[in-house]
Design a protein around this motif. Structure first.
Motif, PDB file in Angstrom:
ATOM      1  N   LEU A  46      -0.824   4.758  -1.135  1.00 12.15           N
ATOM      2  CA  LEU A  46      -2.038   4.799  -0.319  1.00 12.15           C
ATOM      3  C   LEU A  46      -1.655   5.114   1.125  1.00 12.15           C
ATOM      4  O   LEU A  46      -0.730   4.521   1.684  1.00 12.15           O
ATOM      5  CB  LEU A  46      -2.780   3.461  -0.376  1.00 12.15           C
ATOM      6  N   TYR A  47      -2.386   6.029   1.739  1.00 15.48           N
ATOM      7  CA  TYR A  47      -2.073   6.446   3.105  1.00 15.48           C
ATOM      8  C   TYR A  47      -2.614   5.418   4.089  1.00 15.48           C
ATOM      9  O   TYR A  47      -3.803   5.091   4.076  1.00 15.48           O
ATOM     10  CB  TYR A  47      -2.693   7.818   3.388  1.00 15.48           C
TER      11      TYR A  47
ATOM     12  N   LYS B 246     -10.622   4.967   0.530  1.00 11.51           N
ATOM     13  CA  LYS B 246      -9.619   4.503   1.474  1.00 11.51           C
ATOM     14  C   LYS B 246      -8.208   4.736   0.943  1.00 11.51           C
ATOM     15  O   LYS B 246      -7.897   4.410  -0.198  1.00 11.51           O
ATOM     16  CB  LYS B 246      -9.829   3.014   1.755  1.00 11.51           C
ATOM     17  N   GLY B 247      -7.369   5.322   1.791  1.00 10.11           N
ATOM     18  CA  GLY B 247      -5.976   5.550   1.424  1.00 10.11           C
ATOM     19  C   GLY B 247      -5.720   6.840   0.672  1.00 10.11           C
ATOM     20  O   GLY B 247      -4.583   7.143   0.337  1.00 10.11           O
ATOM     21  N   LYS B 248      -6.771   7.627   0.408  1.00 15.96           N
ATOM     22  CA  LYS B 248      -6.615   8.885  -0.330  1.00 15.96           C
ATOM     23  C   LYS B 248      -6.712  10.075   0.625  1.00 15.96           C
ATOM     24  O   LYS B 248      -7.456  10.042   1.602  1.00 15.96           O
ATOM     25  CB  LYS B 248      -7.691   9.004  -1.411  1.00 15.96           C
TER      26      LYS B 248
ATOM     27  N   THR C  82       0.465  12.172  -5.291  1.00 15.94           N
ATOM     28  CA  THR C  82      -0.647  11.295  -4.912  1.00 15.94           C
ATOM     29  C   THR C  82      -1.882  12.081  -4.466  1.00 15.94           C
ATOM     30  O   THR C  82      -2.971  11.535  -4.413  1.00 15.94           O
ATOM     31  CB  THR C  82      -0.240  10.362  -3.758  1.00 15.94           C
ATOM     32  N   HIS C  83      -1.684  13.367  -4.145  1.00 17.48           N
ATOM     33  CA  HIS C  83      -2.811  14.195  -3.707  1.00 17.48           C
ATOM     34  C   HIS C  83      -2.519  15.657  -4.054  1.00 17.48           C
ATOM     35  O   HIS C  83      -1.406  15.995  -4.458  1.00 17.48           O
ATOM     36  CB  HIS C  83      -3.051  14.041  -2.201  1.00 17.48           C
TER      37      HIS C  83
ATOM     38  N   ASP D 119       2.149   1.809  -3.393  1.00 19.99           N
ATOM     39  CA  ASP D 119       1.069   2.255  -4.281  1.00 19.99           C
ATOM     40  C   ASP D 119       0.614   3.680  -3.971  1.00 19.99           C
ATOM     41  O   ASP D 119      -0.304   4.198  -4.623  1.00 19.99           O
ATOM     42  CB  ASP D 119      -0.130   1.306  -4.171  1.00 19.99           C
TER      43      ASP D 119
ATOM     44  N   LYS E 125       0.836  -1.208   0.000  1.00 15.73           N
ATOM     45  CA  LYS E 125       0.000   0.000   0.000  1.00 15.73           C
ATOM     46  C   LYS E 125       0.867   1.252   0.000  1.00 15.73           C
ATOM     47  O   LYS E 125       0.540   2.238  -0.674  1.00 15.73           O
ATOM     48  CB  LYS E 125      -0.931  -0.017   1.215  1.00 15.73           C
TER      49      LYS E 125
ATOM     50  N   LYS F 156      -8.399  12.709   5.477  1.00 14.00           N
ATOM     51  CA  LYS F 156      -8.730  11.512   4.702  1.00 14.00           C
ATOM     52  C   LYS F 156      -9.955  11.768   3.837  1.00 14.00           C
ATOM     53  O   LYS F 156     -10.927  12.374   4.290  1.00 14.00           O
ATOM     54  CB  LYS F 156      -8.989  10.331   5.647  1.00 14.00           C
TER      55      LYS F 156
END
Length: 522
Positions: free
Chosen positions: A156-157, A173-175, A281-282, A154, A151, A168
């Motif tokens: 993902l947080y 999930k994970g973003k 990623t963000h 990839d 994760k 969050k």
């Protein structure tokens, strides 16, 4: 009459293992053990229960209370559904079941696995059970680590609480997304630093305005951080952490700390080259150029006069003779009173006598001179010609990008194949298709190849980013020149953006001239 303490425990890994069974639930454990105790004619002293606690955790509240009561002789029997409910740690088995309990006159009984310390003949069985339980925890820990590492790779947080300024993303999930309220403060911290404020001064400004620090802010928004006391005050350490955090430029940074063992909660700092950093990623709160500039300033030496705000040339002015940074000081008159203007002097004069000669320059005059030299520097740049040059992007750049993309695609496929292979091996280990020794050896081989691929991917990604940065550098320079060409007054932002350093020569005693040179960044 025998008095018995009943202990029940359930953790997340037990729920996963017994997903379709009710036998492991806390209430069912209690009912089962109470019936057993009454049938044995034992008096029930108390029921102790820990829900959502691992059998490896020695900080279980009810478990610790039971141990304390056992030491105080409140009962003489401990009853659990199995030895694993009491603990999965082999060291704890030896410490309590085979050492302290006999000393305290306590008998341990495991209902389902027939563990009974009164029966001397099954001590070896209890020890074997202890080893099997610990191996199970180790396998679970390794499996979780493999999943978490994937994760992280990839992007993902996986953290429990998002960094200050981010939050969050709901239903993803994970973003992560920007927290608008806190992001305003993050941007302001970076801006204040570029204006010359130090970390301590920034903290004071925020405290004076009553802005809650990250911990207090999260608690005000319903996040329980289990802090005993928090005054909500900013510190220089907190400000510096924010200024250094790549998460604010849209990069996912994880794996900064790791546990020393699955049996311990203690964490150690991981070398930066082993962090998991995934770019873009963000959405970014701070642009990359600003962040890069701040990092450069933080690594240079800036000195304040005590107000917390250095002068606009701080850290940039160096002695031409010895290369030392020149520091600000306030001259005094013959009566000892401070004069209204400041000087810069070579930093080596006071440290080592005789190392350097007395280089001095009046600060306000130097700032005016630098402002004039900056305007002249911009005048010499032909913006039209520079723009035409930027349009001539060689075809080889695109070929280089395509080459990077092809190799990265191939490496990603190889990484995925090896991650799947490790997962298959793990399932074979759980099913008993391979031995523990085979699992360790094969996993080590796959892990070694996987780490090599990950390192290669990281190197390629960095090279690609650098190539993109180089191709955009000239066009970005045009915008910067356009921004500052009509500037009326020199400020910290301009100095940090365009000037690498300034050198000051010794003043000529005969003609009064003093050489000042600028090393431009572009």
């Amino acid at each position: 009459m025998n008095r018995v303490a009943i202990y029940c425990r359930l953790s997340d890994e037990d729920r996963i293992k017994e997903r379709n069974k009710d036998s492991e639930s806390i209430q069912n454990q209690k009912n089962l053990l109470m019936d057993y105790a009454l049938n044995q004619g034992w008096e029930i002293y108390k029921l102790y229960s820990d829900d959502d606690w691992s059998g490896m955790d020695s900080e279980r509240p009810e478990w610790n209370q039971m141990i304390s009561d056992a030491q105080n002789s409140h009962f003489n029997i401990v009853l659990c559904k199995s030895q694993a409910r009491f603990t999965r740690d082999m060291e704890m088995v030896e410490k309590y079941l085979h050492t302290l309990f006999p000393m305290w006159g306590i008998r341990f009984v495991g209902f389902a696995d027939n563990a009974d310390t009164e029966n001397k003949g099954n001590k070896k069985a209890r020890q074997i059970n202890g080893l099997v339980n610990e191996w199970y925890c180790e396998d679970i820990s390794e499996n979780i680590k493999v999943v978490f590492d994937k994760k992280r790779r990839d992007g993902l947080y996986i953290g429990g609480i998002a960094p200050y300024g981010l939050m969050k993303k709901p239903n993803a999930k994970g973003k992560l997304i920007i927290d608008p309220e806190a992001a305003v403060i993050v941007r302001r911290i970076f801006q204040l630093y570029l204006e010359g404020y130090g970390a301590l001064k920034i903290a004071k400004v925020l405290n004076d305005e009553g802005i809650p620090n990250p911990t207090k802010y999260k608690m005000m928004h319903g996040i329980n951080l289990q802090k005993r006391e928090n005054l909500g005050l900013w510190t220089g350490v907190t400000v510096r952490k924010i200024l250094k955090n790549e998460m604010y430029i849209g990069n996912m940074v994880q794996g900064v700390h790791r546990k020393i063992s699955y049996k311990s909660k203690k964490c150690i700092l991981v070398p930066k080259e082993k962090w998991y950093i995934v770019e873009n990623t963000h959405e970014a709160i701070i642009d990359k150029e600003t962040f890069k500039l701040v990092q450069k300033i933080m690594t240079s030496k800036r000195r304040s006069d005590g107000s917390g705000k250095p002068h606009i040339l701080s850290g940039k002015v160096k002695c031409r003779e010895c290369g030392s940074t020149m520091v600000r000081f306030t001259p005094h008159n013959r009566t000892g009173e401070s004069l209204s203007y400041k000087y810069l002097k070579c930093g080596m004069i006071d440290r080592k006598k005789g190392v350097c000669t007395g280089h001095y320059i009046r600060l306000d005059r130097l700032e005016k001179l630098i402002a004039y030299m900056f305007k002249e520097y911009l005048k010499d740049i032909n913006e039209v010609l520079l723009r035409e040059e930027c349009k001539k992007i060689p075809l080889t750049e695109q070929k280089i990008m395509n080459s990077f993309d092809r190799e990265l695609s191939y490496i990603d496929k190889q990484i995925l194949q090896r991650e799947k292979a490790i997962e298959v091996l793990y399932m074979d280990r759980l099913n008993g298709d391979i031995t523990m020794q085979q699992w360790i050896q094969m996993k080590s081989n796959f892990q070694h190849k996987l780490e090599a691929l990950l390192n290669r991917r990281k190197i390629l990604q960095n090279k690609k980013v650098q190539a993109l940065s180089d191709s955009n550098k000239d066009s970005m320079l045009i915008e910067k020149i356009k921004k500052y060409k009509n500037m009326e007054e020199l400020d910290v932002g301009v100095v940090n953006e365009f000037i690498e350093y300034i050198t000051i020569g010794e003043k000529n005693k005969e003609n009064g001239k003093q050489e000042v040179n600028i090393k431009w960044r572009y």
